[in-house]
Design an enzyme around this catalytic site. Structure first.
Site, PDB file in Angstrom:
ATOM      1  N   PRO A 103      27.596 -15.377  25.389  1.00 10.83           N
ATOM      2  CG  PRO A 103      29.354 -14.437  26.606  1.00 10.83           C
ATOM      3  CD  PRO A 103      28.810 -14.572  25.217  1.00 10.83           C
ATOM      4  CE1 TYR A 159      20.874  -8.945  29.442  1.00 10.68           C
ATOM      5  CE2 TYR A 159      20.948  -9.610  31.740  1.00 10.68           C
ATOM      6  CZ  TYR A 159      21.554  -9.048  30.643  1.00 10.68           C
ATOM      7  OH  TYR A 159      22.836  -8.585  30.733  1.00 10.68           O
ATOM      8  CG  ASN A 200      23.141  -9.975  22.441  1.00 11.92           C
ATOM      9  OD1 ASN A 200      24.173  -9.642  22.997  1.00 11.92           O
ATOM     10  ND2 ASN A 200      21.950  -9.854  23.009  1.00 11.92           N
ATOM     11  CB  ALA A 251      30.096 -10.440  28.708  1.00 15.97           C
ATOM     12  CD  GLU A 302      27.479  -4.035  18.997  1.00 16.59           C
ATOM     13  OE1 GLU A 302      27.666  -3.899  20.223  1.00 16.59           O
ATOM     14  OE2 GLU A 302      28.140  -3.400  18.144  1.00 16.59           O
ATOM     15  CG  HIS A 341      24.059  -5.033  23.065  1.00 13.39           C
ATOM     16  ND1 HIS A 341      24.851  -6.059  23.519  1.00 13.39           N
ATOM     17  CD2 HIS A 341      24.788  -4.355  22.158  1.00 13.39           C
ATOM     18  CE1 HIS A 341      26.025  -5.995  22.917  1.00 13.39           C
ATOM     19  NE2 HIS A 341      26.016  -4.970  22.079  1.00 13.39           N
TER      20      HIS A 341
END
Length: 141
Positions: free
Chosen positions: A9, A22, A71, A74, A95, A97
């Site tokens: 999301p 970001y 990724n 949240a 994973e 981020h």
């Protein structure tokens, strides 16, 4: 090598959303650059703001791809279902981020995914995805 990148999301808003965290580049343009740097890797991409769609994408890619770069955004901190989907598929998952989740709010320090993935890459901006690609390539030598 066939990899699928799955983004959760709000990652459709990269380049617009909180650029101080970001960055200011959209994911689609970053993905074009990434594909051009690694033409030997077939990269598919999926993004959704909906948890169930992410689970379905993990299940589909997890039985057909050489690896998944995930990724979950949240949902990393809230979704037992996404962790279970990762655990259920044979493809290795990394994973990633973009931000350093451990330098942010405390609730972002927990992951329901980290314990069931090949590895975790955190805090290198969009380069986190490239580091995951490089990890898969080094395993494939």
């Amino acid at each position: 090598m066939r990899l699928t990148i799955i983004n959760g999301p709000n990652l459709n808003l990269l380049g617009k959303r909180e650029p101080s965290i970001y960055g200011d580049q959209g994911f689609e343009s970053y993905l074009e650059d990434l594909r051009s740097r690694y033409p030997q890797v077939e990269m598919s991409y999926f993004q959704s703001n909906i948890e169930g769609e992410l689970i379905t994408a993990i299940q589909e890619a997890g039985f057909s791809q050489d690896g998944i770069i995930l990724n979950a955004a949240a949902y990393t901190h809230t979704s037992v279902g996404i962790g279970d989907a990762v655990k259920a598929v044979p493809s290795p998952v990394i994973e990633v981020h973009i931000s350093n989740t451990f330098a942010r709010e405390e609730y972002r320090h927990q992951s329901f995914i980290s314990a069931v993935v090949k590895g975790v890459i955190v805090g290198f901006g969009l380069q986190s995805y490239e580091l995951a690609v490089l990890s898969f390539l080094s395993d494939n030598k």
